[in-house]
Design a protein around this motif. Structure first.
Motif, mmCIF file in Angstrom:
data_model
loop_
_atom_site.group_PDB
_atom_site.id
_atom_site.type_symbol
_atom_site.label_atom_id
_atom_site.label_comp_id
_atom_site.label_asym_id
_atom_site.label_seq_id
_atom_site.Cartn_x
_atom_site.Cartn_y
_atom_site.Cartn_z
ATOM 1 N N ARG A 719 0.812 -1.212 0.000
ATOM 2 C CA ARG A 719 0.000 0.000 0.000
ATOM 3 C C ARG A 719 0.852 1.270 0.000
ATOM 4 N NH1 ARG A 719 -5.132 -1.190 4.047
ATOM 5 N NH2 ARG A 719 -5.865 -3.070 2.983
ATOM 6 N N SER A 720 2.125 1.123 -0.324
ATOM 7 C CA SER A 720 3.000 2.304 -0.310
ATOM 8 C C SER A 720 3.573 2.625 -1.683
ATOM 9 C CB SER A 720 4.147 2.098 0.683
ATOM 10 O OG SER A 720 5.001 1.043 0.261
ATOM 11 N N LEU A 721 3.819 1.615 -2.504
ATOM 12 C CA LEU A 721 4.534 1.808 -3.764
ATOM 13 C C LEU A 721 3.682 2.565 -4.778
ATOM 14 C CD1 LEU A 721 7.364 0.896 -4.778
ATOM 15 C CD2 LEU A 721 6.190 -0.886 -6.055
ATOM 16 N N ILE A 722 4.254 3.628 -5.343
ATOM 17 C CA ILE A 722 3.552 4.382 -6.377
ATOM 18 C C ILE A 722 4.277 4.305 -7.723
ATOM 19 C CG2 ILE A 722 2.508 5.992 -4.735
ATOM 20 C CD1 ILE A 722 4.615 8.064 -5.620
ATOM 21 N N MET A 723 5.567 3.894 -7.734
ATOM 22 C CA MET A 723 6.312 3.838 -8.983
ATOM 23 C C MET A 723 7.169 2.580 -9.019
ATOM 24 S SD MET A 723 9.312 4.260 -10.772
ATOM 25 C CE MET A 723 10.511 5.257 -9.904
ATOM 26 N N LEU A 724 7.024 1.790 -10.105
ATOM 27 C CA LEU A 724 7.807 0.572 -10.298
ATOM 28 C C LEU A 724 8.414 0.611 -11.692
ATOM 29 C CD1 LEU A 724 8.743 -2.266 -9.470
ATOM 30 C CD2 LEU A 724 6.533 -3.150 -10.266
ATOM 31 N N ASP A 725 9.739 0.595 -11.758
ATOM 32 C CA ASP A 725 10.458 0.677 -13.026
ATOM 33 C C ASP A 725 11.154 -0.646 -13.292
ATOM 34 O OD1 ASP A 725 11.933 1.270 -15.241
ATOM 35 O OD2 ASP A 725 12.797 3.125 -14.470
ATOM 36 N N LEU A 726 10.704 -1.372 -14.332
ATOM 37 C CA LEU A 726 11.268 -2.671 -14.698
ATOM 38 C C LEU A 726 11.869 -2.615 -16.108
ATOM 39 C CD1 LEU A 726 8.424 -4.936 -13.280
ATOM 40 C CD2 LEU A 726 10.688 -4.596 -12.302
ATOM 41 N N ARG A 727 12.391 -1.473 -16.487
ATOM 42 C CA ARG A 727 12.979 -1.298 -17.812
ATOM 43 C C ARG A 727 14.110 -2.298 -18.078
ATOM 44 N NH1 ARG A 727 16.010 3.075 -17.846
ATOM 45 N NH2 ARG A 727 15.673 3.470 -15.627
#
Length: 1090
Positions: A719-727
């Protein structure tokens, strides 16, 4: 509803008793309606005070059946509200007198009007010291719904019921007691808690004075303060019992071993009484509000708690307000103190605790106000926690901390009293800390040999708080937990130099321990083994007392000059010995780094910090280096915004750091060669209840479908993560499906990047299905994923329903005209998308025509990227038509298409009439002078365009001159890019004339042209009068030494240029040095690239 709670009476029963029974008797005391005026006017017979106490106790105990069976013996209370009933009013007046007039100094009242609704306690709150909780979370409170004070005990929805057991948590010094007093004060004034007819405030300091107590006597103890001979109150419709300070209860609550008690007359142990009240065996219809430090609140089983709230700490603005209240009339002093707090990140974090903020403000204000002696000036500002508290001790010793009007003792007398205090009050503080005892009474003082007369001295008044209890006894506590820890450390420091047995053993008998270092090692071992971290700050203070700066501060009062020198280096070795290998870095290990900092032994932390700044962490893998890295992740300025651990972590190092990564708000782990097993570890972190990570980047690793699935599982609960980058990983359709399934449930993630993976059409289909229901994701990056027309069709169908997605990056796929048409149809319906990137997607005129048809009606799209497609003059006509009609698009990128002069001219005419576009990129489009002339004419009309990119188009001198003519009248363009545009001397002359007049252009890029010396002179003359240009690129323009010198010397009259590039102009090394020196002389603020 808890099974022990009494069943509500029916309304007919209540009305039948209305002639004898007051308005307070149930409907469960929760849904009781206000009685009518006729019922209120009923007379009541006089009864004895004892009967009234018994009646109220029976009522609170829920003994409705007994009352029904004996109506003739009922208490006959009036039915008036508490604002009108004289007896309740007298109770309110007594409460107002007892609670004071307003919030404490430095506690902005608006902060107390709203609490955070939380779902239970986190592991951090249950296991760690209060200071550690603030440091680990960086002073940032977990995301939670706010609830105002006036709704604190009301149902959260129409179908829920009010809470019976409510707990408010907050670390020591957060203002829990202040909050309770604020609420009770507002209730007594009729401003909040109107659902309660009676509020009964009680503290555990009061309850500690009793060994045994019955429910009857508990009620009577509260009402003795009404000032009447007996108890005279109206029976309430709903009662609130407030129990403030559970952490100060002298006996831990044991719910599993406590016998049930339902008899309100029976005297039982106080902890058993509280346990039975919480369980609902006693007072089942009474609402109970408990305040506590988080660790103590864990004693109460979660199943018994109906509502938990947390009182948040100060924000940056509230820290400023707190300090303003301390220095209301001295803005200069306020500024000095505030700047010092803001400059020291660890100090700033702790100042989110109101009590600590007040103490810090007093100390720093005192130091800024007085004239420091020469030897003391070297000790400013305080660098460690122990230094700050040592200054506080000195301030108290000199009498600066006492109330105005009291005589100040002489320093010599204070020093003598200080040593005596260390021997008595310090021993009390130390043993209290071991036993988790934070409130002391006269019998405790006598047991430890504390002279009660000593408590009247100025020093003790700054350290201790005295409070009268309801039982007419006196309770003492340190004004903040940290002061008890500081005083305990000074006692232990002094006593360990002569003690021969373990000071932690209460009986005083143990194996002999001789010498200070032996006792120091014992204290460090006890602290590192304590699971709850309660000795962490004590050990910091003990270590700090060995610091040279603290020794100088306290020499003559508590310490002997120079005595630290024989212990300091060895103490540092002792501490580093507790950094165990091959284990996860715990809070205890990080506390060892805090102790080394207090000891002024900072080599370890400094070496790791330097490695972080130089991106050389990969070689630092020892346990001590890992602990130092975890310490820096909490407190270093370079990690406060983003912890960049790219290119430096192995799986084993990451595993050891996992407990601390929980609290990093922004985490960059790019290019670490992480594989799927590591994602299992990170998934466990993201699934943790304590997780505060908001942004995490895992680009350029080796994550496949299995790793993506592990991360997706964590998104189901995170309930905290707003951005996930898996490039740039190897995630395929199955991994994309797992992430998409998570997005159907997750409601916090707003940005997801899968750029440069291999999700293909099937993966795009899964993402589209998620978008149909997800309403929080606003950015989705799917560039370079082998997505074709079918994938674009699925995505378009989703966009017809989705209203939250703002940015879709679809570049470097193969959607073609078919995919473009599908997206165009979606954009006719979608009213949420703001940025669409279709770069390099094999889109030709047909696809562009469809997109432009949508753009004619779409009113939300702000940015459209069509770089590197196949748009010809025919497609440009469609673009021009859309620009005539659209009034929202601001950014249009047409780089690397096939517009030629004909297409660019059509667009130029439209730009002249468009009133929205701000960025236009036409790089590498085979544009020549004809289109440049058209653009020049457009710039004379347009009032919105700020950036024009014409680089790598052969517009020549003629085209440059046309654009330059427009610059003489245009007042909006700020950036002009003309790299490699075949511009020679004549074009440069025209641009020079324009710059002499123009007052808005800030960036001019002429790289790769051939303006020569003459062109350089023209631009140099313009620079002498132009004040708006900030960046000028003249790289590779055949300027030679002479041209470069002309430009350099011209800068003496220019006060706006910040950057100039003169590379590639055959200047030579000696010429470069001379020109560089000239620019430094004439324009010291301008940077030059040679």
């Amino acid at each position: 509803v808890h099974p022990c709670r009494a069943m509500p009476w029916s309304r007919p029963q209540v009305l039948a008793l209305s002639s004898q029974l007051p308005a307070a008797i149930p409907d469960s005391m929760r849904r009781q309606e206000v009685q009518t005026g006729r019922e209120t006017s009923l007379a009541h017979s006089a009864v004895s005070p004892a009967e009234q106490v018994k009646g109220l106790a029976d009522l609170l105990a829920g003994n409705g059946g007994q009352m029904l069976q004996a109506p003739n013996k009922m208490l006959d209370f009036p039915l008036e509200s508490h604002s009108n009933d004289s007896r309740i009013q007298r109770h309110c007046e007594a409460l107002l007198s007892r609670m004071g007039n307003g919030p404490e100094l430095g506690s902005p009242s608006h902060r107390l009007d709203s609490l955070l609704l939380v779902e239970g306690l986190t592991d951090l709150q249950l296991r760690e010291h209060d200071f550690t909780q603030v440091e680990a979370t960086r002073g940032v409170w977990r995301p939670a719904r706010a609830i105002t004070l006036d709704r604190l005990f009301l149902p959260l929805s129409r179908v829920s019921i009010p809470p019976r057991i409510s707990i408010t948590i907050g670390v020591a010094g957060m203002g829990k007691t202040t909050l309770v007093r604020h609420f009770v004060r507002l209730w007594a004034q009729g401003q909040v808690g109107k659902e309660f007819s009676l509020v009964l405030p009680l503290t555990f300091r009061d309850l500690n004075t009793y060994e045994k107590l019955s429910a009857d006597k508990l009620v009577h103890s509260i009402f003795t303060n009404t000032g009447e001979a007996g108890l005279m109150v109206a029976a309430p419709a709903r009662v609130l019992l407030v129990l403030d300070g559970l952490d100060e209860c002298k006996t831990p609550l044991e719910f599993s071993n406590t016998m049930a008690c339902t008899d309100p007359k029976k005297e039982i142990q106080v902890d058993h009484l509280i346990t039975n009240i919480i369980q609902g065996n006693l007072f089942p219809e009474v609402s109970v509000w408990i305040t506590s430090r988080p660790s103590a609140a864990g004693q109460i089983p979660g199943g018994l708690v109906d509502r938990m709230t947390e009182i948040r700490g100060f924000t940056e603005e509230e820290i400023k307000v707190c300090l303003e209240q301390i220095f209301p009339e001295d803005q200069n002093l306020l500024g000095q103190v505030l700047s010092q707090v803001q400059a020291d990140r660890p100090l700033y974090l702790m100042c989110t605790i109101p009590a600590f903020c007040r103490l810090t403000g007093l100390v720093l204000g005192h130091l800024c106000h007085i004239r420091l002696a020469a030897q003391d000036k070297e000790l400013w500002p305080p660098r460690t926690l122990c230094e700050l508290y040592s200054w506080y001790f000195r301030m108290a010793l000199s009498g600066e901390g006492q109330e105005k009007g009291l005589p100040s003792p002489r320093i010599e007398q204070g020093a003598h009293g200080a040593r005596k205090m260390v021997g008595t009050l310090g021993r009390l503080a130390f043993h209290g800390l071991i036993k988790k005892k934070y409130v002391f009474y006269e019998q405790d003082m006598k047991a430890f040999g504390v002279d009660l007369a000593l408590l009247q001295c100025t020093l003790c008044s700054c350290l201790l708080q005295r409070e009268e209890t309801l039982a007419s006894s006196v309770a003492y506590c340190f004004t903040h937990l940290s002061l008890q820890e500081f005083v305990a450390a000074t006692y232990y420091y002094s006593a360990s130099k002569r003690a021969i047995f373990d000071l932690f053993t209460e009986s005083g008998m143990s194996w002999p321990r001789l010498g200070f270092l032996t006792h120091f090692r014992c204290a460090a071992q006890r602290a590192t083994q304590a699971e709850d971290g309660r000795l962490d700050v004590f050990l910091r203070f003990l270590s700090g007392l060995l610091s040279p700066r603290v020794n100088t501060l306290l020499t003559g009062s508590l310490l002997v000059q120079g005595e630290h020198q024989g212990y300091r280096a060895q103490a540092a070795e002792v501490l580093q010995g507790f950094l165990h290998p091959d284990t996860a870095v715990s809070a205890r290990a990080i506390n060892v780094l805090h102790c080394l900092h207090e000891l002024q032994h900072t080599d370890l932390a400094c070496s790791v910090e330097e490695a972080m700044q130089s991106r050389a962490l990969a070689g630092l893998t020892s346990p001590s280096h890992r602990a130092a890295l975890a310490y820096l992740l909490q407190l270093s300025d370079i990690c406060s915004r983003e912890a960049n651990l790219s290119l430096c972590l192995s799986q084993s190092v990451l595993w050891s750091l996992l407990p601390q990564l929980l609290y990093c708000q922004s985490l960059r782990l790019d290019n670490n060669q992480f594989q799927d097993p590591v994602m299992e570890l990170l998934g466990s972190v993201l699934s943790g209840k304590d997780c505060r990570i908001r942004k995490i980047s895992l680009a350029e690793n080796h994550i496949s479908n299995k790793g993506a699935k592990a991360l997706a599982r964590s998104l189901l609960v995170n309930r905290s993560l707003i951005m996930l980058d898996l490039r740039s990983n190897t995630i395929g359709p199955q991994g994309a499906k797992a992430l998409a399934d998570a997005l159907k449930i997750n409601r916090t993630l707003t940005s997801l990047s899968l750029q440069s993976n291999i999700i293909k059409d099937d993966g795009a289909k899964c993402m589209a299905e998620a978008l149909a229901s997800n309403q929080t994701l606003s950015m989705l990056h799917l560039q370079k994923n082998l997505i074709g027309p079918m994938g674009a069709q699925w995505m378009a169908d989703a966009l017809k329903q989705n209203r939250s997605l703002k940015e879709l990056m679809f570049s470097s796929n193969t959607i073609g005209d078919g995919g473009a048409k599908a997206l165009a149809e979606a954009m006719k319906v979608n009213q949420g998308m703001e940025s669409l990137d279709l770069q390099s997607n094999s889109i030709s005129d047909m696809g562009v025509a469809a997109l432009m048809g949508a753009l004619c009606t779409n009113q939300t799209l702000l940015s459209l990227n069509l770089r590197e497609n196949s748009i010809s003059p025919e497609g440009a006509q469609a673009l021009a038509h859309a620009l005539y009609k659209n009034n929202t698009l601001k950014h249009l990128d047409l780089t690397a298409n096939l517009l030629h002069d004909q297409g660019a001219q059509a667009i130029a005419v439209a730009v002249g009439k468009n009133c929205a576009l701000t960025y236009l990129h036409l790089q590498w489009n085979f544009i020549q002078a004809g289109a440049a002339r058209a653009l020049g004419q457009a710039l004379q009309l347009n009032r919105t365009l700020t950036t024009l990119d014409l680089q790598e188009n052969a517009i020549g001198d003629e085209g440059a001159s046309a654009v330059a003519s427009a610059l003489k009248v245009n007042t909006t363009l700020t950036a002009l890019y003309l790299q490699v545009a075949s511009i020679g001397i004549q074009g440069a002359l025209a641009l020079g004339e324009a710059l002499a007049v123009n007052r808005t252009l800030e960036i001019l890029d002429l790289r790769g042209n051939a303006i020569g010396v003459a062109g350089a002179k023209a631009l140099a003359n313009a620079l002498k009068v132009n004040s708006s240009l900030q960046r000028l690129n003249l790289q590779e323009n055949s300027l030679g030494m002479e041209g470069a010198i002309c430009v350099a010397t011209a800068l003496s009259g220019n006060h706006g240029l910040q950057h100039i590039n003169l590379q590639g102009n055959l200047i030579g090394e000696s010429g470069a040095r001379m020109i560089s020196e000239a620019i430094k002389t004439h324009a010291p603020t301008c940077t030059v690239e040679m």
